[in-house]
Scaffold this active site. Structure first.
Site, short mmCIF file in Angstrom:
data_model
loop_
_atom_site.label_atom_id
_atom_site.label_comp_id
_atom_site.label_asym_id
_atom_site.label_seq_id
_atom_site.Cartn_x
_atom_site.Cartn_y
_atom_site.Cartn_z
CD GLU A 78 -44.25 -27.06 -41.21
OE1 GLU A 78 -44.48 -28.10 -41.11
OE2 GLU A 78 -44.00 -26.46 -42.22
CD GLN A 99 -16.76 -2.66 -40.20
OE1 GLN A 99 -15.96 -1.51 -40.08
NE2 GLN A 99 -16.79 -3.19 -41.33
CE LYS A 112 -21.14 -1.69 -35.31
NZ LYS A 112 -19.78 -2.24 -35.09
CG ASN A 150 -11.32 2.15 -31.27
OD1 ASN A 150 -11.90 2.24 -32.54
ND2 ASN A 150 -10.14 2.16 -31.21
CG HIS A 208 -38.36 -41.78 -23.07
ND1 HIS A 208 -37.20 -41.67 -23.40
CD2 HIS A 208 -38.66 -42.00 -21.90
CE1 HIS A 208 -36.65 -41.80 -22.07
NE2 HIS A 208 -37.61 -42.05 -21.28
CB SER A 247 -50.83 -28.44 -50.34
OG SER A 247 -50.27 -29.15 -51.50
CG ASN A 305 -48.72 -27.49 -45.11
OD1 ASN A 305 -49.38 -28.47 -45.13
ND2 ASN A 305 -48.75 -27.04 -46.58
CE LYS A 364 -50.18 -31.31 -46.02
NZ LYS A 364 -49.19 -31.35 -47.03
#
Length: 458
Positions: A290, A322, A325, A110, A156, A277, A285, A283
């Site tokens: 992300e 336990q 972990k 312990n 905003h 892509s 990305n 593309k």
């Protein structure tokens, strides 16, 4: 099945139960900490004459050999052992016989696992702090290079007032600086040594807990043995710290993802931190950004899991603990990986300064300054607000920014406007006249950069 207990039992543990109970598959990550703690414990036992000097030296030497063999791959940690403690002790006894059986004197699994987790978490905090400092240095360099890079500031998600890229980056510098402060605070609170607490009520052996604590770099021993073996507050705190770090990374990633769109084109992410892509050849990305944003929830999950585990546990140790972990280890690795990758992405990112400035102009971010101009020329603020509202509407209809209008057009809306209005609404003027500390003006930002420079030297 290698177990440290069994005298009380007359039957073998069911294999399914054994596997369910065992932790070796994940707590093997603690091998270095387990052996470090055991060596300190043995040194203290020898000092207190609980072990002879010779016994202590044999155990210490053999523990070093075991660790070296594990790290080199010569000795494998297999699932025939219940946990990392039984692995280390079984290998020690196999090599040293009865001498090795004395290692566990005055100690319980312990307080042993409580120590291992504290040592491991302390090391993780230091590694995370170094990654944060590296990221702060990257942000600091971007700030230094972009004191005059004008961009829109948002509220905003609407363009609000002009700021600089340096000022915008400074907001994240503050966030990650607070994160480092939290890590330091968590480390200070966890830095008390639980070893010597036994199962829950200490031990009758004359241990020197102060000595053990000093050997392991703690500020001192814990003061209540029941709390010592059942405390996971420090781990919850660290997971909370990581959750805030990930939240800050996620916000930053969200902005980079937005800035990377065709509509904004504020940044170009380096090819090494982008993907394409499988079907759309045009593309590029922002996958790293992300993924960092997505992995934030994974770290949150570890925090919520441990909070849920701990909420109903009576004193002292229970097997539920336990569960501290697996998800924690995953969260530690996830956060460190995200910090390293994000820093690399940010270092190699290109900022499209002209697009940023054009966006600030087209977004009427200098409208507030135009209103201030009218107020400073005797127009009541509410009237000035209305006049500038009409002015913005006119600009939208003509597809112009305020500073692209002629003086005649401006005076058609209000005859208060004079030639000096163009200097008043110049974006650089709008930014640089904001001189209070914490504002985006160049003089204010230079003061902040000096403060940050000194901070990073520590």
């Amino acid at each position: 099945m290698a177990q440290l207990w069994g005298g009380r039992f007359t039957k073998e543990t069911d294999k399914l139960v054994y596997n369910f109970n065992a932790s070796i598959s994940f707590d093997k990550k603690l091998v270095k900490q387990d052996i470090t703690g055991s060596k300190a414990h043995v040194a203290m036992l020898s000092k207190q004459d609980i072990l002879t000097k010779e016994e202590g030296e044999v155990i210490q030497k053999t523990l070093d050999e075991i660790l070296e063999e594990v790290l080199s791959g010569k000795l494998e940690i297999t699932d025939e052992y219940e946990d990392i403690h039984s692995f280390v002790e079984a290998n020690l006894i196999e090599r040293t016989g009865d001498t090795g059986k004395k290692l566990h004197t005055g100690r319980s699994r312990n307080d042993q696992v409580a120590l291992d987790m504290k040592l491991f978490t302390r090391d993780e905090i230091d590694e995370t702090d170094e990654l944060l400092k590296g990221l702060l240095n990257t942000i600091f360099q971007i700030m230094k290079d972009n004191l005059d890079t004008i961009m829109p500031g948002f509220t905003h998600l609407q363009k609000a007032q002009p700021v600089t890229l340096a000022h915008h980056m400074g907001a994240y510098f503050e966030m990650f600086k607070r994160d480092r402060d939290r890590l330091k605070d968590t480390k200070r609170r966890l830095n008390l040594c639980p070893l010597g607490s036994g199962a829950l009520a200490g031990t009758t052996y004359p241990l020197d807990r102060d000595y053990t604590a000093s050997l392991l770099g703690f500020d001192g021993p814990t003061l209540n043995s029941m709390d010592s073996v059942s405390d996971r507050d420090y781990l919850i705190e660290y997971l909370s710290d990581l959750s805030l770090i990930m939240m800050h990374l996620s916000r930053f990633c969200e902005e980079i993802i937005t800035w990377n769109t065709n509509e904004y084109r504020f940044v170009d992410i380096d090819d090494s931190y982008s993907t394409g892509s499988s079907i759309m050849p045009q593309k590029k990305n922002p996958d790293i950004a992300e993924l960092v944003r997505g992995k934030t929830g994974r770290v949150y999950g570890a925090l919520m899991s441990l909070l849920t585990v701990m909420k109903g546990i009576p004193l002292a140790y229970n097997k539920d603990m336990q569960e501290d972990k697996e998800l924690s280890f995953d969260a530690f690795d996830t956060a460190k990986g995200c910090l390293a990758l994000f820093d690399g992405m940010l270092k190699t990112m290109k900022f499209n300064k002209e697009n940023m400035r054009a966006s600030a102009a087209k977004g009427f971010t200098n409208a507030t300054d135009a209103a201030d101009y009218l107020v400073n020329n005797g127009v009541p603020f509410r009237d000035a607000h209305s006049i500038i509202g009409r002015l913005v509407l006119y600009c939208i209809e003509k597809e112009k920014s305020i500073d692209e209008l002629s003086l005649e057009e401006l005076q058609n809306i209000s005859d208060v406007f004079k030639e000096d209005i163009f200097e008043a609404v110049n974006l650089k003027t709008c930014v640089d006249k904001r001189l209070t500390i914490g504002a985006p003006g160049k003089q204010a930002m230079e003061k902040v950069l000096n403060i940050y420079s000194e901070y990073l030297k520590k």
